[in-house]
Design a protein around this motif. Structure first.
Motif, PDB file in Angstrom:
ATOM      1  N   ASN B 754      47.128  54.671  25.688  1.00  0.00           N
ATOM      2  CA  ASN B 754      46.576  54.033  24.483  1.00  0.00           C
ATOM      3  C   ASN B 754      46.823  52.545  24.542  1.00  0.00           C
ATOM      4  OD1 ASN B 754      45.872  56.308  22.880  1.00  0.00           O
ATOM      5  ND2 ASN B 754      48.067  56.726  22.710  1.00  0.00           N
ATOM      6  N   PHE B 755      45.829  51.779  24.250  1.00  0.00           N
ATOM      7  CA  PHE B 755      46.002  50.336  24.207  1.00  0.00           C
ATOM      8  C   PHE B 755      45.353  49.829  22.930  1.00  0.00           C
ATOM      9  CE2 PHE B 755      44.244  46.120  24.706  1.00  0.00           C
ATOM     10  CZ  PHE B 755      45.294  45.396  25.245  1.00  0.00           C
ATOM     11  N   ALA B 756      46.026  48.986  22.221  1.00  0.00           N
ATOM     12  CA  ALA B 756      45.416  48.420  21.019  1.00  0.00           C
ATOM     13  C   ALA B 756      45.798  46.962  20.874  1.00  0.00           C
ATOM     14  CB  ALA B 756      45.877  49.188  19.781  1.00  0.00           C
ATOM     15  N   GLN B 757      44.807  46.170  20.593  1.00  0.00           N
ATOM     16  CA  GLN B 757      45.038  44.749  20.362  1.00  0.00           C
ATOM     17  C   GLN B 757      44.493  44.448  18.992  1.00  0.00           C
ATOM     18  OE1 GLN B 757      42.462  42.316  20.211  1.00  0.00           O
ATOM     19  NE2 GLN B 757      43.798  40.529  20.147  1.00  0.00           N
ATOM     20  N   ASN B 758      45.261  43.719  18.198  1.00  0.00           N
ATOM     21  CA  ASN B 758      44.792  43.409  16.857  1.00  0.00           C
ATOM     22  C   ASN B 758      45.121  41.962  16.518  1.00  0.00           C
ATOM     23  OD1 ASN B 758      43.784  44.087  14.173  1.00  0.00           O
ATOM     24  ND2 ASN B 758      45.903  43.790  13.527  1.00  0.00           N
ATOM     25  N   ASP B 759      44.132  41.294  15.964  1.00  0.00           N
ATOM     26  CA  ASP B 759      44.329  39.909  15.547  1.00  0.00           C
ATOM     27  C   ASP B 759      44.237  39.895  14.026  1.00  0.00           C
ATOM     28  OD1 ASP B 759      44.644  37.238  15.610  1.00  0.00           O
ATOM     29  OD2 ASP B 759      42.591  36.772  16.221  1.00  0.00           O
ATOM     30  N   ASN B 760      45.350  39.625  13.405  1.00  0.00           N
ATOM     31  CA  ASN B 760      45.488  39.786  11.962  1.00  0.00           C
ATOM     32  C   ASN B 760      45.692  38.414  11.331  1.00  0.00           C
ATOM     33  OD1 ASN B 760      47.758  41.942  10.019  1.00  0.00           O
ATOM     34  ND2 ASN B 760      45.933  40.848   9.419  1.00  0.00           N
ATOM     35  N   LYS B 761      44.657  37.895  10.667  1.00  0.00           N
ATOM     36  CA  LYS B 761      44.732  36.528  10.152  1.00  0.00           C
ATOM     37  C   LYS B 761      44.586  36.487   8.631  1.00  0.00           C
ATOM     38  CE  LYS B 761      44.403  33.192  13.560  1.00  0.00           C
ATOM     39  NZ  LYS B 761      45.287  33.923  14.451  1.00  0.00           N
ATOM     40  N   VAL B 762      45.313  35.570   8.050  1.00  0.00           N
ATOM     41  CA  VAL B 762      45.095  35.267   6.639  1.00  0.00           C
ATOM     42  C   VAL B 762      44.071  34.134   6.610  1.00  0.00           C
ATOM     43  CG1 VAL B 762      46.160  34.495   4.496  1.00  0.00           C
ATOM     44  CG2 VAL B 762      47.465  35.914   6.080  1.00  0.00           C
ATOM     45  N   LYS B 763      42.842  34.445   6.240  1.00  0.00           N
ATOM     46  CA  LYS B 763      41.793  33.414   6.238  1.00  0.00           C
ATOM     47  C   LYS B 763      41.947  32.504   5.039  1.00  0.00           C
ATOM     48  CE  LYS B 763      39.033  34.333   9.749  1.00  0.00           C
ATOM     49  NZ  LYS B 763      39.209  33.492  10.907  1.00  0.00           N
ATOM     50  N   ASP B 832      51.068  41.412  19.557  1.00  0.00           N
ATOM     51  CA  ASP B 832      49.715  41.055  19.993  1.00  0.00           C
ATOM     52  C   ASP B 832      48.968  42.302  20.431  1.00  0.00           C
ATOM     53  OD1 ASP B 832      50.372  38.424  19.575  1.00  0.00           O
ATOM     54  OD2 ASP B 832      51.104  38.149  21.619  1.00  0.00           O
ATOM     55  N   PHE B 833      49.659  43.140  21.180  1.00  0.00           N
ATOM     56  CA  PHE B 833      49.028  44.410  21.549  1.00  0.00           C
ATOM     57  C   PHE B 833      50.101  45.477  21.751  1.00  0.00           C
ATOM     58  CE2 PHE B 833      49.619  42.049  25.452  1.00  0.00           C
ATOM     59  CZ  PHE B 833      50.086  42.978  26.368  1.00  0.00           C
ATOM     60  N   THR B 834      49.669  46.712  21.675  1.00  0.00           N
ATOM     61  CA  THR B 834      50.601  47.824  21.848  1.00  0.00           C
ATOM     62  C   THR B 834      50.072  48.755  22.927  1.00  0.00           C
ATOM     63  OG1 THR B 834      49.474  49.105  20.165  1.00  0.00           O
ATOM     64  CG2 THR B 834      51.335  47.794  19.431  1.00  0.00           C
ATOM     65  N   LEU B 835      50.984  49.401  23.594  1.00  0.00           N
ATOM     66  CA  LEU B 835      50.636  50.341  24.657  1.00  0.00           C
ATOM     67  C   LEU B 835      51.410  51.626  24.462  1.00  0.00           C
ATOM     68  CD1 LEU B 835      50.855  48.394  28.035  1.00  0.00           C
ATOM     69  CD2 LEU B 835      48.823  49.331  26.958  1.00  0.00           C
ATOM     70  N   PHE B 848      56.962  69.052  32.178  1.00  0.00           N
ATOM     71  CA  PHE B 848      57.744  67.821  32.103  1.00  0.00           C
ATOM     72  C   PHE B 848      56.881  66.803  31.375  1.00  0.00           C
ATOM     73  CE2 PHE B 848      58.624  63.646  34.116  1.00  0.00           C
ATOM     74  CZ  PHE B 848      59.927  63.481  33.666  1.00  0.00           C
ATOM     75  N   SER B 849      57.404  66.185  30.370  1.00  0.00           N
ATOM     76  CA  SER B 849      56.574  65.186  29.697  1.00  0.00           C
ATOM     77  C   SER B 849      57.389  63.974  29.303  1.00  0.00           C
ATOM     78  CB  SER B 849      55.885  65.786  28.471  1.00  0.00           C
ATOM     79  OG  SER B 849      56.831  66.016  27.480  1.00  0.00           O
ATOM     80  N   PHE B 850      56.722  62.863  29.285  1.00  0.00           N
ATOM     81  CA  PHE B 850      57.392  61.645  28.837  1.00  0.00           C
ATOM     82  C   PHE B 850      56.401  60.706  28.180  1.00  0.00           C
ATOM     83  CE2 PHE B 850      55.948  58.615  32.048  1.00  0.00           C
ATOM     84  CZ  PHE B 850      55.584  59.424  33.109  1.00  0.00           C
ATOM     85  N   LEU B 851      56.932  59.868  27.310  1.00  0.00           N
ATOM     86  CA  LEU B 851      56.111  58.914  26.564  1.00  0.00           C
ATOM     87  C   LEU B 851      56.752  57.543  26.679  1.00  0.00           C
ATOM     88  CD1 LEU B 851      54.015  58.017  24.397  1.00  0.00           C
ATOM     89  CD2 LEU B 851      55.661  58.732  22.680  1.00  0.00           C
ATOM     90  N   ILE B 852      55.963  56.601  27.170  1.00  0.00           N
ATOM     91  CA  ILE B 852      56.436  55.216  27.241  1.00  0.00           C
ATOM     92  C   ILE B 852      55.688  54.425  26.173  1.00  0.00           C
ATOM     93  CG2 ILE B 852      56.453  53.133  28.659  1.00  0.00           C
ATOM     94  CD1 ILE B 852      56.884  55.004  31.069  1.00  0.00           C
ATOM     95  N   ASP B 853      56.436  53.710  25.376  1.00  0.00           N
ATOM     96  CA  ASP B 853      55.874  53.041  24.210  1.00  0.00           C
ATOM     97  C   ASP B 853      56.175  51.551  24.347  1.00  0.00           C
ATOM     98  OD1 ASP B 853      54.887  52.551  21.717  1.00  0.00           O
ATOM     99  OD2 ASP B 853      56.487  53.560  20.612  1.00  0.00           O
ATOM    100  N   GLY B 854      55.189  50.737  24.219  1.00  0.00           N
ATOM    101  CA  GLY B 854      55.433  49.305  24.374  1.00  0.00           C
ATOM    102  C   GLY B 854      54.744  48.494  23.297  1.00  0.00           C
ATOM    103  N   LYS B 855      55.443  47.471  22.840  1.00  0.00           N
ATOM    104  CA  LYS B 855      54.831  46.513  21.918  1.00  0.00           C
ATOM    105  C   LYS B 855      54.997  45.151  22.556  1.00  0.00           C
ATOM    106  CE  LYS B 855      55.685  49.221  17.806  1.00  0.00           C
ATOM    107  NZ  LYS B 855      56.602  49.503  16.717  1.00  0.00           N
ATOM    108  N   PHE B 856      53.923  44.399  22.600  1.00  0.00           N
ATOM    109  CA  PHE B 856      53.972  43.120  23.298  1.00  0.00           C
ATOM    110  C   PHE B 856      53.622  41.987  22.350  1.00  0.00           C
ATOM    111  CE2 PHE B 856      53.307  46.455  26.287  1.00  0.00           C
ATOM    112  CZ  PHE B 856      54.078  46.102  27.381  1.00  0.00           C
TER     113      PHE B 856
END
Lengths: 514, 999
Positions: B754-763, B832-835, B848-856
């Protein structure tokens, strides 16, 4: 579907709220406005609010107290880095009506409600509100200078500032109107339920308080506008309303303890100042036992103060110095002492105002009233002491902070002295007597230069506050700059200099006292 | 018999009709069916996820059919808004489903925590209050100034997720926290039994949630619970036991002792110098973890299902018992669920009824913030003073008072007390009870027309009981102690009626449509708050915790938020040849909060279009499926309760009366918040669906935000006006990559990325807010401020920083004091983005299962480090003292070099009111979030059908982390305290065993 929404009005009504109609019962729509006004002059709850409203500015700038705590890494009001986040409470407590704050909005409400009702009977509430408003707002003006005052009640001009001169002239006009307007109301009992002061709804005493306030303000403007001062002062001295020279004006704290008690003895965040130590110990003044407590650390001697604006790394260094004593115990807070009236009259006499009487007598009456107020004996001996002078200050931990008191003022009234010498005696004694109300003491220090408040050792003002001239005011608050910016810009133009702590107020001429 | 062509298993519930007639039937649990037909007639067999087959009857009495899986239907159906099942290929927006097994594989006490890393565009922050804590969930970024929590829907019915007062939920909260400790009241989702969850669907965008109108503006999390199955009795027992340990503690120094070492300790325990700036010494010990226990969490769940073709029962019971890492913190929770499903009138009426009961008790829920927090006293303990002295003796006999009193090393700055006093003499108890009842009735009037009605009652009862004994720091308690008793009830009543219609309009075009209405009544935070307060005595008689013992009534109040929403909604979905799908929805809400505004109703439309490219064009064989989709929707949110009917209120701190805190500007009307969202996406599958990619781009604008501004002059004295203004935008993209790189009889590997990028601005914010800044958490006397600032990313953290010269050397003024900047933006906490990378490998009976979670990206701030530095207890201060002779190089305003001591430096920079801009850290972190190894034991011909054993681990370690704390932990799940660590409870690593048995 519109039928289904009939109940929406009920659903969206807070079941715990009170409507204006319901408040009119027993005149509470007017009466309840007084409670926050009584509460917000020397605000007692929460204690940290008072700490920021007055304790960490006027109470320390007046030479009354010093914080042993190095707030914000010792970069704060004490070292002349004025902390906007603190000083904004002076303003909020007067203007913001949320969370139990506010003076001006509530006074305005009373004015509006009475005006809307057309009931002349309500006029007395407007006058009483105005007296409290003047009591509150001259203090706020003495912090910032220009304030929003005379145009506040009109929506269109509410945001506009008065120069301090205009504000003071409005104070005089409102006090005058109240004193005459209340003359016929002295039998009324309608205020009894709402009066939280020691006057218990006695309108005659409120007239007396208003007249006393007029004398205080007249003395305040005596240097900048001697003619106005003389006319207002003589009016006060001659008025049939009388002056508050036999009792103190006190306000019940509603079950709360005095905030200084909490700040000093519970939190350990305020102690005796170096100046208080110098003067009280030098004068062998018995009031020291009432004002302060002995240090927790016996090696510091009987009483030990702290100089403001010194290097402090940790609260523990100076934390065991003298705390504030029993003067801040009890159930009420003092708005005005009878002693002050005598000292005001003493200065009025010195300035040759008609009806002021004799300076020496007034001076001695003031000292007597103060000793009596605190239940301290030995006033006769004290008043004849012509040799004791304020002691030089030595810091218990760091000799860099030692300071020699810069005058040899004495206690016994020096009738033969110059007016300047006499004034120093009067103001020094008034300063002792008004403790712990640092707001009035700081104003009088700025006006007269007495007592000799010590300069700071560390000055973090970035050059805006001269170490020797000392802090003269506090800059306008962020909330006003943010929401009322254009009017603040005009207000700044009323100042004699930039909007910082080094600029003198209108009545603070910087010239000689005579 | 109807079976699956792939594995030969019987298919229950296959629809069989005689083409051209209304005669039809369904297969039973074993795939058997019976139908009367004449020779020559044609039977049509249809089943979701399978290709429809038609067979002409030739005379056989026994027609066995093998249905082929339909590659185009992908994973088949997905539950969407209002509980409507849809073919996934027909969706015009992005929706992600997370199966129940993924949620329970590595079990968490709050099931929402399990979603972390498993869905693109979903950001989860755990509360720092540990066991039973609330979770902050943000879908596709913050969009609102008031509330960014998604809507939770269980089996089609919205539920309340309000807890009992999360700290920071209201503007104005500062870093001190409450005097009784910053509280996390938990949320209702934390009361759900994770084992009851069949699956969750995450509807991220407005298009997906438009049918929920004003409730769905922040996205929706749909929860489908388990129900009884036809067939024999089945019993499932699951037990998991995990051991929890603290990780990511602050680094404390053990090189320099406090000046109080060797000095006498006072009778009340006070030391001479609470700070640790004394001499260097050997043999010092300063273990940050010495206060913490090894915690455990034990979850035992039993579920029973039974049923026949007509009626099915599901029953579950679960018991959670946990002991926290903070001493005396315990949790006990019991959940009972009973669900009945039944069919009547020849299967024309479906009835489902369920009831969930939860009872949760938490003792000594940990707090954060500076006040009443054990961790301040623990971390700040003067180095060289043995912590055991205060552990073994947290109280002493105060002769003067003839009672026990707190024995503490220091009350310095009123932020520290003896941590063990807080443990044993400041106990709290949180009780949460919940009843959730649901009823649903569906009447299939004809093949194409059905009516459905649902009702639910959702009641939560919360009790908070906190007892601070006499001797507690007087800033936080009255002299004789303090008692807080709070009783809160949240309730929601919901009822709806929906008519469904689906039919073929022609050979090529079919429609399914619905029309419905719903009514919801809310009563939230119906509270009685009783507090003896911290002033004066507080209690007349010491340590008697009884409201009759209150000294005064200055701190008591009642409150409630009532609201009612009536709605009408409709949707129509057109299917053209299975290749083109058009969705149109509309919803109108009437909200009680909008009374006295220009319009009590507001309308939310949405439209979406999907084209299945593989149906329209021809692709190389490698492409198994391709579609593109686009949608536009408008949703919104009603306004705060009572805003339009401002009333005076009695002050809780004095007997006065205050005007309402805010009111609309006279002559202006308020409008609901409005979110306009556009979304476009494409989905491709290759190599017989061994590889899939889903890409979504979205753009949302949220307008008419609620702001509170200084009031226009008004005759009622309202200090603030509530206004609509401003615009907050979110745009970003999400990519979900899924694959089965290896798939054979013995070994398979499933992987999803999963990859998500979000740009969250107060206009923009309200124009009357100077400098375009809406302050959410004011700095007060502290060094942290949180604001929404025009042109900046959502949520600006503001602080002072050092003034440095061009070489980066800190500058001092003529008094020798370090110079500081004014308050300025120093950080934005949002990544900025999450993985997320989720993997499952199956080898024979092993999984066998594993989950790697990243926030960048994003930055966070630590008040903990700042205060630790000021007290000289942090490793950073020891390092500074070891370097450069313990001096810090500085320059004065004329550029001349100078030095100050490390203590002077940290005294100015550190502390809660210091230059917190120096305590900003990169929030980027990558962690091994979940790991499990399981073995499945199949037992032939036994009472036990199968057993699963798995070793599970959660929050194992960080591959990368810059911040000195776990940045995934939130100081508050409210809007106020984001991106800041204020003596938050540390994160925990859990390792344990899970056993699942099927009977």
């Amino acid at each position: 579907l519109t039928n289904c929404t009939d109940s929406f009005e009920d659903t969206n009504t807070n079941p715990y709220g009170i409507s204006l109609e319901s408040l009119t019962q027993k005149n509470n729509h007017i009466g309840t406005k007084f409670a926050p006004m009584f509460a917000n002059i020397i605000r007692v709850e929460p204690a940290w609010n008072y700490q920021l409203q007055q304790n960490l500015n006027a109470d320390i700038f007046s030479g009354y107290m010093t914080a042993p705590t190095p707030f914000a890494g010792n970069i704060n009001n004490q070292t002349y880095s004025l902390v906007n986040g603190w000083n904004t409470f002076v303003w909020i407590d007067a203007y913001d009506s949320s969370a139990g704050n506010g003076i001006m909005p509530h006074a305005k409400d009373i004015h509006d409600i009475v005006e809307a009702s057309g009931d002349e009977n309500g006029e007395k509430f407007v006058h009483l509100a105005n007296i409290i408003k003047v009591m509150a707002m001259h203090r706020v003006s003495d912090v910032f200078g220009p304030i929003r005052y005379s145009k506040f009640n009109d929506f269109a001009t509410s945001g506009e500032y008065d120069s301090q001169e205009t504000a003071y002239k409005t104070f005089f006009a409102e006090l005058d109107a109240a004193i005459s307007g209340l003359e016929a109301e002295t039998e009324s009992t309608q205020f009894v339920a709402f009066d939280q002061s020691s006057f218990q709804g006695d309108i005659a005493k409120w007239r007396m308080f208003a007249n006393s306030l007029r004398l205080r303000l007249a003395i305040r403007v005596s240097k900048v506008d001697p003619a106005l001062a003389k006319s207002e002062g003589e009016k006060a001295l001659a008025s049939a309303a009388g002056l508050l020279d036999t009792e103190n004006m006190q306000v019940d704290m509603g079950g709360f303890v005095h905030p200084i008690e909490t700040i000093s003895n519970v939190w350990g965040d305020i102690c005796m100042s170096a100046e208080m130590e110098s003067v009280l110990k030098g004068f062998n003044d018995g009031r020291i036992e009432k004002y302060f407590s002995a240090p927790e650390d016996p090696s510091l001697g009987d009483y030990k103060g702290i100089r403001m604006g010194i290097e402090i790394d940790a609260k523990t260094q100076y934390g065991s110095h003298s705390k504030i004593g029993e003067v801040v115990q009890g159930t009420s807070k003092v708005w005005m002492t009878s002693a002050e009236i005598h000292f005001l009259k003493a200065e009025a006499a010195l300035r040759n105002w008609a009806g002021a009487g004799d300076a020496k007598t007034n001076y001695e009456n003031g000292v007597r009233a103060s000793f009596q107020q605190h239940g301290v004996s030995g006033v006769d001996t004290y008043l004849t002491d012509a040799t004791s002078t304020p002691a030089d200050f030595t810091d218990a931990l760091n000799t860099d902070n030692d300071y020699s008191y810069t005058s040899d003022v004495t206690i016994a009234y020096n009738e033969g002295g110059s007016p300047e010498e006499q004034l120093e005696q009067i103001i020094t004694q008034k300063w002792i007597a008004m403790f712990p109300d640092g707001q009035e003491a700081w104003s009088e220090f700025r006006r007269t230069g007495y007592p000799r408040v010590f300069p700071v050792v560390i000055n973090n003002s970035g050059g805006t506050i001269d170490t020797d001239i000392q802090v003269r005011r506090i800059n306008f608050v962020d909330s006003e700059k943010n929401t009322n910016g254009s009017n603040v810009d005009i207000a700044i133009s009323y100042l004699k200099g930039p909007d910082n702590g080094g600029t003198r107020l209108w009545w603070d001429t910087g010239n000689g006292n005579f | 018999v109807v079976t699956s062509a792939q594995d030969g298993s019987p298919l229950p519930g296959v629809n069989i009709i005689v083409v051209g007639t209304t005669i039809g039937t369904q297969t039973d649990f074993d795939g058997n069916y019976n139908i009367s037909v004449s020779k020559g007639e044609t039977l049509r067999f249809s089943f979701i996820g399978m290709k429809t087959q038609e067979i002409t009857v030739t005379g056989n009495t026994n027609i066995n059919v093998q249905l082929q899986e339909d590659a185009q239907q992908l994973e088949g159906v997905i539950v969407t808004a209002l509980g409507i099942s849809k073919e996934k290929k027909a969706l015009t927006y992005s929706a992600q489903e997370v199966g129940g097994d993924e949620l329970t594989k590595v079990k968490q006490t709050n099931p929402i925590n399990s979603l972390s890393g498993k869905s693109a565009g979903l950001t989860i922050s755990k509360s720092s209050s540990g066991l039973g804590g609330a979770v902050k969930v943000v879908l596709r970024g913050n969009a609102s100034t008031t509330n960014n929590d998604p809507l939770y829907v269980i089996d089609g019915v919205p539920i309340l997720n309000n807890g009992n007062g999360a700290n920071g939920s209201e503007p104005g909260t500062d870093i001190f926290g409450s005097q009784t400790g910053n509280r996390d009241g938990g949320d209702a989702m934390s009361l759900i039994n994770p084992d009851d969850i069949e699956s969750m669907t995450i509807l991220k965008g407005a298009s997906a949630s438009a049918l929920y109108g004003s409730q769905g503006a922040n996205g929706v999390i749909l929860i489908t619970t388990k129900k009884g199955k036809e067939g024999a009795l089945s019993v499932n027992f699951n037990t998991s036991f995990t051991v929890d340990n603290v990780i990511s503690l602050p680094e404390l120094q053990s090189e320099y002792q406090s000046a109080s070492v060797g000095q006498p300790i006072a009778e009340n325990g006070r030391v001479s110098d609470p700070k640790s700036w004394g001499a260097k010494a050997n043999g010092l010990k300063n273990d940050a973890d010495s206060f913490f226990n090894t915690g455990y969490t034990s979850i035992n769940a039993l579920s029973l299902t039974a049923g026949n073709q007509k009626a099915q029962t599901y029953f579950s019971y679960s018991n959670t018992s946990a002991s926290g890492v903070i001493p005396e913190n315990r949790l006990l929770r019991n959940n009972i669920t009973l669900r009945e499903t039944a069919k009547f009138l020849g299967d024309k009426i479906d009835v489902s009824a369920s009831i969930n009961l939860s009872d949760q008790r938490i003792w000594n829920r940990p707090t954060n913030g500076l006040y009443s927090n054990s961790l301040t006293g623990h971390y700040l303990n003067p180095v060289g003073i043995d912590r055991d002295i205060y552990k073994n003796k947290f109280e002493y006999f105060n002769v003067e008072d003839n009672m026990m009193d707190q024995y503490a090393s220091s009350f310095d700055e009123n932020i520290q007390q003896n941590p063990y006093w807080l443990t044993y003499r400041s106990p709290s108890k949180d009780i949460a009870k919940r009843v959730l009842a649901n009823v649903s009735v569906k009447y299939q009037i004809s093949e194409s027309f059905s009516l459905q009605s649902r009702g639910s009652l959702d009641n939560s009862f919360f009790t908070f009981d906190k007892r601070q004994y006499a001797g507690t720091d007087p800033v936080n308690s009255g002299e004789n102690g303090r008692y807080v008793l709070e009783k809160t009830e949240n309730s929601q009543q919901y009822i709806d009626l929906i008519a469904n219609y689906s039919d073929d309009l022609s050979d090529n075009l079919s429609i399914s449509a619905l029309l419905g209405a719903s009514l919801t009544k809310y009563s939230i935070g119906d509270k009685v708050y009783l507090d003896s307060g911290r002033d004066g005595l507080g209690l007349n008689y010491p340590n008697i915790f009884n409201i009759a013992n209150f000294e005064n009534t200055n701190n008591i109040y009642q409150s409630v938020g009532n609201r009612e929403v009536q709605s009408v909604f409709a949707s129509a979905n057109f299917d053209f040849k299975g290749m083109l799908f058009l969705d149109v929805t509309g919803r109108a809400d009437w909200s009680s909060t909008l009374v006295n505004t220009d319009s009590e109703s507001f309308f939310y439309p949405s439209v979406g279009l999907t084209g299945v490219l593989t149906e329209m064009l021809s692709f190389p064989e490698a492409v198994s499926f391709a579609k593109i989709r686009a949608s536009y929707a408008e949703v919104g949110k009603d306004i705060p309760v009572y805003a339009t009917i401002p009333l005076y209120g009695i002050n809780s701190t004095n007997t006065g009366v205050s005007p309402a805190p805010f009111a609309p500007i006279e002559g202006e009307t308020l409008e609901p918040e409005r979110q306009k969202s556009f979304e476009i996406g494409t989905e491709w599958n290759f190599f017989q669906r061994r590889l899939g990619i889903d890409f979504t781009y979205y753009n949302t604008k949220t307008l008419n935000q609620i702001f509170f501004i200084q009031a226009e002059p008004n005759p009622y004295g309202y200090p603030q006006n509530i206004v609509n203004a401003g615009e907050i935008t979110n745009n970003g993209f999400e990519v979900v990559l899924s694959g089965k790189p290896v798939m054979n009889d013995n070994f398979s590997w499933n992987t999803a990325f999963n990859f998500a990028q979000n740009d969250n601005k107060v206009k923009s914010v309200h124009p009357s807010l100077q400098d375009g800044e809406a302050i959410i958490t004011a700095r007060g006397v502290n060094g942290y401020e949180y604001s929404l600032i025009e042109g900046e990313d959502f949520g600006s953290i503001k602080a002072r920083s050092l003034v440095r010269d061009e070489n980066g050397t800190p500058m001092i003024n003529s008094s020798g004091t370090l110079m500081s900047t004014d308050f300025e933006t120093v950080a934005h906490a949002q990544p900025d983005f999450t993985l997320g990378w989720n993997n499952t490998l199956d080898y024979k009976n092993w999984t066998f299962s594993f989950l790697i979670d990243g926030k960048f990206g994003g930055d966070v701030m630590s008040v903990t480090e700042a205060v630790n530095d000021k007290y000289g207890v942090s490793q950073a201060t020891a390092n500074a003292r070891n370097r450069n002779g313990g001096m810090i190089n500085v320059v004065d305003e004329n550029g001349a070099s100078s030095q100050i001591t490390a203590q002077e430096y940290y005294n100015a920079v550190g502390g809660r009111d210091g230059m917190l801009g120096e305590y900003v850290y990169d929030a980027t972190n990558v962690s091994l979030r979940e790991l499990s190894v399981g073995y499945r034991l199949n037992i032939e011909n036994s009472f036990i059908q199968n057993m699963n054993f798995s070793l599970i681990a959660n929050n194992l370690f960080f591959f990368y982390k810059d911040a000195p704390f776990d940045p995934n932990i939130a100081a508050s799940t409210g809007i106020g305290l984001q991106g800041v660590d204020i003596y938050n409870q540390p994160s925990t690593r859990s390792i344990g065993l899970n056993i699942n048995v099927n009977f």
